[in-house]
Design a protein around this motif. Structure first.
Motif, PDB file in Angstrom:
ATOM      1  N   ILE A  83       0.820  -1.201   0.000  1.00 49.90           N
ATOM      2  CA  ILE A  83       0.000   0.000   0.000  1.00 49.90           C
ATOM      3  C   ILE A  83       0.860   1.259   0.000  1.00 49.90           C
ATOM      4  CG2 ILE A  83      -1.863   1.221   1.226  1.00 49.90           C
ATOM      5  CD1 ILE A  83      -2.418  -1.409   2.665  1.00 49.90           C
ATOM      6  N   THR A  84       0.387   2.299  -0.707  1.00 51.81           N
ATOM      7  CA  THR A  84       0.963   3.633  -0.592  1.00 51.81           C
ATOM      8  C   THR A  84      -0.175   4.623  -0.338  1.00 51.81           C
ATOM      9  OG1 THR A  84       0.791   4.112  -2.964  1.00 51.81           O
ATOM     10  CG2 THR A  84       2.835   3.077  -2.212  1.00 51.81           C
ATOM     11  N   LEU A  85       0.132   5.717   0.318  1.00 53.02           N
ATOM     12  CA  LEU A  85      -0.891   6.716   0.612  1.00 53.02           C
ATOM     13  C   LEU A  85      -1.492   7.347  -0.658  1.00 53.02           C
ATOM     14  CD1 LEU A  85       0.682   8.474   3.728  1.00 53.02           C
ATOM     15  CD2 LEU A  85      -1.130   6.750   3.665  1.00 53.02           C
ATOM     16  N   MET A 265       4.325   0.580   5.267  1.00 54.32           N
ATOM     17  CA  MET A 265       3.459   1.334   4.358  1.00 54.32           C
ATOM     18  C   MET A 265       4.033   2.724   4.084  1.00 54.32           C
ATOM     19  SD  MET A 265      -0.612   2.206   4.676  1.00 54.32           S
ATOM     20  CE  MET A 265      -0.404   3.202   6.169  1.00 54.32           C
ATOM     21  N   LEU A 266       4.524   3.408   5.128  1.00 50.56           N
ATOM     22  CA  LEU A 266       5.098   4.735   4.945  1.00 50.56           C
ATOM     23  C   LEU A 266       6.376   4.671   4.114  1.00 50.56           C
ATOM     24  CD1 LEU A 266       4.584   6.264   8.513  1.00 50.56           C
ATOM     25  CD2 LEU A 266       3.301   6.793   6.424  1.00 50.56           C
ATOM     26  N   ALA A 267       7.204   3.665   4.365  1.00 50.35           N
ATOM     27  CA  ALA A 267       8.438   3.513   3.591  1.00 50.35           C
ATOM     28  C   ALA A 267       8.133   3.262   2.124  1.00 50.35           C
ATOM     29  CB  ALA A 267       9.274   2.362   4.160  1.00 50.35           C
ATOM     30  N   ASN A 268       7.118   2.473   1.851  1.00 46.46           N
ATOM     31  CA  ASN A 268       6.715   2.216   0.470  1.00 46.46           C
ATOM     32  C   ASN A 268       6.143   3.473  -0.166  1.00 46.46           C
ATOM     33  OD1 ASN A 268       6.319   0.578  -1.808  1.00 46.46           O
ATOM     34  ND2 ASN A 268       4.209   0.143  -1.213  1.00 46.46           N
ATOM     35  N   THR A 269       5.404   4.260   0.607  1.00 43.23           N
ATOM     36  CA  THR A 269       4.801   5.490   0.107  1.00 43.23           C
ATOM     37  C   THR A 269       5.867   6.487  -0.345  1.00 43.23           C
ATOM     38  OG1 THR A 269       2.842   5.262   1.510  1.00 43.23           O
ATOM     39  CG2 THR A 269       3.363   7.472   0.718  1.00 43.23           C
ATOM     40  N   TYR A 270       6.916   6.652   0.439  1.00 43.20           N
ATOM     41  CA  TYR A 270       7.939   7.655   0.157  1.00 43.20           C
ATOM     42  C   TYR A 270       9.113   7.103  -0.649  1.00 43.20           C
ATOM     43  CZ  TYR A 270       5.321  10.597   3.330  1.00 43.20           C
ATOM     44  OH  TYR A 270       4.321  11.340   3.919  1.00 43.20           O
ATOM     45  N   LEU A 280       9.711  -8.618  -3.151  1.00 44.40           N
ATOM     46  CA  LEU A 280      10.248  -9.618  -2.226  1.00 44.40           C
ATOM     47  C   LEU A 280       9.484  -9.607  -0.905  1.00 44.40           C
ATOM     48  CD1 LEU A 280      12.373 -11.721  -1.425  1.00 44.40           C
ATOM     49  CD2 LEU A 280      13.866  -9.818  -0.712  1.00 44.40           C
ATOM     50  N   LEU A 281       9.192  -8.407  -0.383  1.00 48.18           N
ATOM     51  CA  LEU A 281       8.457  -8.309   0.875  1.00 48.18           C
ATOM     52  C   LEU A 281       7.045  -8.879   0.737  1.00 48.18           C
ATOM     53  CD1 LEU A 281       9.502  -4.753   2.156  1.00 48.18           C
ATOM     54  CD2 LEU A 281      10.273  -6.982   2.988  1.00 48.18           C
ATOM     55  N   ASN A 282       6.409  -8.623  -0.409  1.00 48.21           N
ATOM     56  CA  ASN A 282       5.085  -9.207  -0.642  1.00 48.21           C
ATOM     57  C   ASN A 282       5.148 -10.729  -0.668  1.00 48.21           C
ATOM     58  OD1 ASN A 282       3.693  -6.762  -0.780  1.00 48.21           O
ATOM     59  ND2 ASN A 282       4.056  -6.542  -2.982  1.00 48.21           N
ATOM     60  N   THR A 283       6.197 -11.252  -1.293  1.00 50.30           N
ATOM     61  CA  THR A 283       6.366 -12.707  -1.355  1.00 50.30           C
ATOM     62  C   THR A 283       6.612 -13.284   0.034  1.00 50.30           C
ATOM     63  OG1 THR A 283       7.278 -12.544  -3.600  1.00 50.30           O
ATOM     64  CG2 THR A 283       7.718 -14.569  -2.373  1.00 50.30           C
ATOM     65  N   VAL A 284       7.477 -12.621   0.814  1.00 54.63           N
ATOM     66  CA  VAL A 284       7.764 -13.081   2.173  1.00 54.63           C
ATOM     67  C   VAL A 284       6.511 -13.009   3.039  1.00 54.63           C
ATOM     68  CG1 VAL A 284       9.095 -12.606   4.264  1.00 54.63           C
ATOM     69  CG2 VAL A 284      10.210 -12.487   2.031  1.00 54.63           C
TER      70      VAL A 284
END
Length: 335
Positions: A83-85, A265-270, A280-284
């Motif tokens: 997810i991203t904001l 989520m915040l790290a993915n957003t920015y 990879l994180l989604n797979t894990v």
């Protein structure tokens, strides 16, 4: 804290037999799903149930317990990488309000159905949250902050089976419904993303209609997933308060897996997570959830599930019908 300490090498030596069992079941479920189709989580659950006799083995039990709790919370924390904001903001305020209202009203519906059917209110909240937010993943996350009892564990398994089966059925039926209703791509995506329980089935049903409907359905669904944090945190506060004078072992007021979810989520957003690492994180995350489901399956017997009776099934069906009607009516009003 226990789940963090469990990753230390000394603890892993004690847990490895159960971890290996859950991991092998998860791999078998993944192979069947990828080779022949079908819901991966449901396969993991059913295979795990067949190995219930190992749940009482003193060698295997510590690792199985660890997978059903520590690995589970790790998987939920990593869901934030989906997810991203801006994805949420692109839907518009009206659609976001509809999605949030659908989530909250479905949890309320579960609460009322539990009272009507004379079941524990925790079961209504758990099933309503699973149907309203993101299916099996939400069921596991909510179960992690509820009082840890054998009855709640059995009901969590039944909820996972129910929402997965209902999601698979909805993936087939709902695209036909939006075709009969002559909804456009955006309206179809809002309905599919707002009414189907599990992420995988939302994606399948959405792109079955059109690419645009699939994109909208995915973002709507991820908005529902984003509701997981405030809902689970609110439940954690409620049960921490109610359980303060009891002997029930409740989690910390702010569970680490929720903190991890928000930070991811915040790290993915920015843009702090490179796209390959997001994949990879989604797979894990998926692997952790499948492993946790396998372990929960090992811990539960079919006989124990049957003792719950017809009322929990009625709750899941009622909540599924409620959110479908609620979102469909909202989509018609937005047209």
């Amino acid at each position: 804290m226990n789940s963090v300490l469990a990753w230390k090498p000394a603890a892993l030596l004690r847990f490895w037999p159960g971890i290996v069992i859950a991991a092998v079941i998860a791999l078998a479920a993944s192979f069947i799903s990828s080779s022949y189709g079908g819901p991966q989580l449901l396969f993991a659950l059913f295979i795990g149930l067949a190995f219930h006799f190992l749940s009482n083995d003193p060698v295997c039990r510590p690792g199985i317990d660890f997978c059903s709790k520590g690995v589970l919370r790790t998987g939920v924390a990593l869901l934030g990488a989906r997810i991203t904001l801006p994805q949420v903001a692109s839907l518009g305020a009206t659609t976001i309000a509809l999605v949030v209202a659908a989530v909250l009203s479905t949890i309320g519906c579960g609460y009322l159905l539990a009272r009507l059917l004379r079941r524990p209110l925790q079961e209504g909240i758990l099933s309503g949250g699973a149907v309203g937010i993101c299916g099996a993943s939400a069921a596991l996350a909510i179960a992690a902050v509820l009082p840890q009892t054998r009855q709640n564990e059995r009901f969590t398994l039944l909820t996972v089976v129910g929402v997965t089966a209902l999601s698979t059925l909805a993936m087939i039926v709902y695209p036909l419904l939006v075709h009969l209703a002559r909804l456009d791509g955006e309206a179809s995506g809002i309905f599919i993303g707002g009414a189907i329980h599990d992420v995988a089935q939302v994606v399948g049903a959405g792109y079955l209609i059109s690419n645009h409907a699939g994109d909208v359905a995915t973002i709507v669904k991820l908005t529902r997933v984003a509701c997981l944090v405030p809902v689970v945190l609110a439940l954690c506060v409620i049960f921490q308060t109610r359980g303060s004078s009891t002997e029930v072992d409740l989690p910390a007021l702010l569970p680490l897996f929720l903190v991890g979810f928000v930070l991811t989520m915040l790290a993915n957003t920015y843009g702090l997570i490179p796209p390959p690492l997001v994949e990879l994180l989604n797979t894990v995350s998926r692997a952790c959830l499948v492993t946790a489901i396998a372990a929960l399956g090992v811990k539960t017997s079919l006989q124990a599930l049957a003792q719950l009776g017809w009322r929990p099934v009625a709750m899941l069906l009622g909540e599924t019908l409620w959110i479908a009607v609620f979102v469909f009516a909202g989509v018609l009003m937005l047209r």
